[in-house]
Write an enzyme that holds these catalytic residues in place. Structure first.
Site, short mmCIF file in Angstrom:
data_model
loop_
_atom_site.label_atom_id
_atom_site.label_comp_id
_atom_site.label_asym_id
_atom_site.label_seq_id
_atom_site.Cartn_x
_atom_site.Cartn_y
_atom_site.Cartn_z
N ALA A 65 -46.50 -56.66 18.11
CA ALA A 65 -47.70 -57.18 18.77
C ALA A 65 -48.81 -56.15 18.58
O ALA A 65 -48.54 -54.95 18.39
CB ALA A 65 -47.41 -57.42 20.24
N GLY A 109 -42.63 -57.21 18.24
CA GLY A 109 -42.86 -58.65 18.16
C GLY A 109 -42.59 -59.20 16.76
O GLY A 109 -42.28 -60.38 16.60
N GLU A 112 -38.98 -59.79 16.67
CA GLU A 112 -38.72 -60.93 17.57
C GLU A 112 -39.15 -62.24 16.92
O GLU A 112 -38.48 -63.26 17.06
CB GLU A 112 -39.47 -60.70 18.89
CG GLU A 112 -38.90 -59.50 19.64
CD GLU A 112 -39.74 -59.10 20.85
OE1 GLU A 112 -40.93 -58.78 20.66
OE2 GLU A 112 -39.22 -59.11 21.96
N GLU A 132 -40.65 -50.67 21.30
CA GLU A 132 -41.56 -50.80 22.45
C GLU A 132 -41.39 -49.66 23.44
O GLU A 132 -42.33 -49.26 24.12
CB GLU A 132 -41.34 -52.13 23.17
CG GLU A 132 -41.86 -53.35 22.43
CD GLU A 132 -40.83 -54.00 21.51
OE1 GLU A 132 -39.84 -53.33 21.12
OE2 GLU A 132 -41.03 -55.18 21.16
N1 CO8 Z 1 -50.64 -52.94 16.40
C1 CO8 Z 1 -51.88 -52.65 15.95
N2 CO8 Z 1 -52.09 -51.96 14.82
C2 CO8 Z 1 -51.01 -51.55 14.13
C3 CO8 Z 1 -49.70 -51.80 14.55
C4 CO8 Z 1 -49.53 -52.57 15.75
N3 CO8 Z 1 -48.33 -52.93 16.22
N4 CO8 Z 1 -48.84 -51.25 13.68
C5 CO8 Z 1 -49.60 -50.67 12.72
N5 CO8 Z 1 -50.91 -50.83 13.00
C6 CO8 Z 1 -52.06 -50.35 12.25
C7 CO8 Z 1 -52.30 -48.86 12.50
O1 CO8 Z 1 -53.02 -48.66 13.68
C8 CO8 Z 1 -53.08 -48.48 11.25
O2 CO8 Z 1 -54.39 -48.93 11.41
P1 CO8 Z 1 -55.62 -47.92 11.02
O3 CO8 Z 1 -55.46 -47.72 9.55
O4 CO8 Z 1 -56.83 -48.71 11.40
O5 CO8 Z 1 -55.42 -46.68 11.82
C9 CO8 Z 1 -52.44 -49.36 10.16
O6 CO8 Z 1 -51.81 -50.45 10.84
C10 CO8 Z 1 -51.39 -48.62 9.35
O7 CO8 Z 1 -50.48 -48.03 10.25
P2 CO8 Z 1 -49.96 -46.52 10.09
O8 CO8 Z 1 -51.06 -45.65 9.61
O9 CO8 Z 1 -49.29 -46.14 11.38
O10 CO8 Z 1 -48.89 -46.71 8.91
P3 CO8 Z 1 -47.56 -45.86 8.66
O11 CO8 Z 1 -47.07 -46.31 7.32
O12 CO8 Z 1 -47.76 -44.41 8.89
O13 CO8 Z 1 -46.52 -46.36 9.79
C11 CO8 Z 1 -45.40 -48.00 11.17
C12 CO8 Z 1 -46.07 -47.69 9.81
C13 CO8 Z 1 -44.09 -47.23 11.29
C14 CO8 Z 1 -45.12 -49.50 11.17
C15 CO8 Z 1 -46.35 -47.61 12.32
O14 CO8 Z 1 -47.63 -48.19 12.09
C16 CO8 Z 1 -45.90 -48.05 13.69
O15 CO8 Z 1 -45.02 -47.43 14.28
N6 CO8 Z 1 -46.49 -49.16 14.22
C17 CO8 Z 1 -46.24 -49.61 15.56
C18 CO8 Z 1 -44.88 -50.27 15.69
C19 CO8 Z 1 -44.64 -50.71 17.11
O16 CO8 Z 1 -44.63 -49.91 18.03
N7 CO8 Z 1 -44.43 -52.03 17.31
C20 CO8 Z 1 -44.22 -52.60 18.62
C21 CO8 Z 1 -45.51 -53.05 19.22
S1 CO8 Z 1 -45.32 -53.64 20.89
C22 CO8 Z 1 -44.67 -55.17 20.69
O17 CO8 Z 1 -44.47 -55.65 19.62
C23 CO8 Z 1 -44.37 -55.93 21.95
C24 CO8 Z 1 -44.00 -57.37 21.63
C25 CO8 Z 1 -43.79 -58.15 22.88
C26 CO8 Z 1 -44.99 -58.97 23.25
C27 CO8 Z 1 -44.64 -59.66 24.51
C28 CO8 Z 1 -45.56 -60.77 24.89
C29 CO8 Z 1 -45.01 -61.52 26.08
#
Ligand code: CO8
Length: 258
Positions: A65, A109, A112, A132
């Site tokens: 998400a 997400g 999921e 998360e």
């Molecule tokens: N949300 C927003 N932006 C994201 C997300 C995300 N989940 N993941 C990556 N991005 C963005 C980064 O902010 C970055 O943007 P920018 O260039 O503008 O800074 C771009 O994508 C590239 O990301 P990275 O520079 O971090 O790339 P890396 O190759 O170094 O890392 C990863 C890749 C490992 C995927 C890393 O980006 C990461 O850990 N992302 C977050 C993963 C995460 O924590 N996911 C869980 C999110 S919470 C969730 O999903 C809850 C779901 C439940 C919802 C419930 C509703 C009822």
């Protein structure tokens, strides 16, 4: 129909939906989830569509998400809006089969979403995770529930508590994905699987999806009774007569969804 965050193509009875927010690794925001629910509802209504494939890009299926979107929201905001719930419900109302073709990251997400599909075909670069916990929250659309049913308590606890990622090989070994293929072959394999399904009787396909999903909702005795009843009822279809006649006559069945 033109969408902002997804690309939808319909060809040879397959509706291919590509998640398309490359700048945010296909992070799921309100718009994307809404558009996805709309596209799937349309695909359900469209008689030309017999199977749906959801995919991302080679490097990411979806990284979760959208954290930027969620970061400033309060409890009241997420509680009142019931974030993603209506969209997830619309997803689960789709009776046609949905395949997730996953390459790269399927996190939070994203994992999921893949698990809400009927089965997952993964590329050998796929990485699944429920990180998360690193954000001070818990999975919210199935990461503690569907993942536990898919891979068992030990691995679901491990992934949800440590936030570690599972690679494609481990995901296949654990039952999270149905098959792993080389990244370059992912779409070919997923579209071929969808094509195989598209050849079957649509009635039977929808019955199979409903019956397998029923196994998650009922005790075994009830599930077996449901299966027996739908098995019996398929003998009221022309496609059952055609399928069995075609086998006996050593020819391909010509199903008419009747
Ligand atoms: N949300 C927003 N932006 C994201 C997300 C995300 N989940 N993941 C990556 N991005 C963005 C980064 O902010 C970055 O943007 P920018 O260039 O503008 O800074 C771009 O994508 C590239 O990301 P990275 O520079 O971090 O790339 P890396 O190759 O170094 O890392 C990863 C890749 C490992 C995927 C890393 O980006 C990461 O850990 N992302 C977050 C993963 C995460 O924590 N996911 C869980 C999110 S919470 C969730 O999903 C809850 C779901 C439940 C919802 C419930 C509703 C009822």
């Amino acid at each position: 129909m033109a969408y902002e965050t997804i690309i939808v193509e319909i060809e040879d009875h397959i509706c291919l939906v590509r998640l398309n927010r490359p700048d945010a690794m296909n992070a799921l925001n309100d718009v994307l989830f809404k558009e996805l629910a709309e596209a799937l509802t349309e695909a359900q209504k469209n008689d030309k569509v017999r199977c749906i494939v959801i995919t991302g890009s080679e490097k990411f299926f979806a990284a979760g998400a959208d954290i930027k979107m969620m970061s400033e929201r309060s409890f009241v905001d997420v509680f009142e809006s019931d974030l993603f719930t209506a969209e997830a419900d619309a997803f689960l109302r789709v009776r046609k089969p949905i395949i997730a073709a996953v390459s790269g990251y399927a996190l939070g997400g994203g994992c999921e979403l893949a698990m809400m599909c009927d089965f997952i075909i993964a590329s050998d670069t796929a990485k699944f995770g429920q990180p998360e916990i690193n954000l001070g929250v818990v999975a919210g659309i199935g990461g503690t529930q569907r993942l536990t049913r898919a891979v068992g308590k030990a691995k679901a606890m491990d992934m949800n508590l440590t936030g570690r990622f599972m690679d494609a090989e481990e995901a296949e070994r654990s039952g999270l994905v149905s098959r792993v293929v080389p990244a370059k072959k992912l779409m070919e394999e997923a579209m071929a699987a969808a094509g195989k399904i598209a050849e079957k009787s649509m009635i039977t396909v929808m019955v199979v999806k409903e019956a397998v999903n029923r196994s998650f909702e009922t005790p075994l005795r009830e599930g077996l009774l449901f299966e027996r009843r739908v098995f019996n009822s398929l003998f009221a279809t022309e496609d059952q007569k055609e399928g069995m006649a075609a086998f006996l006559e050593k020819r391909e069945a010509q199903f008419r969804d009747k």
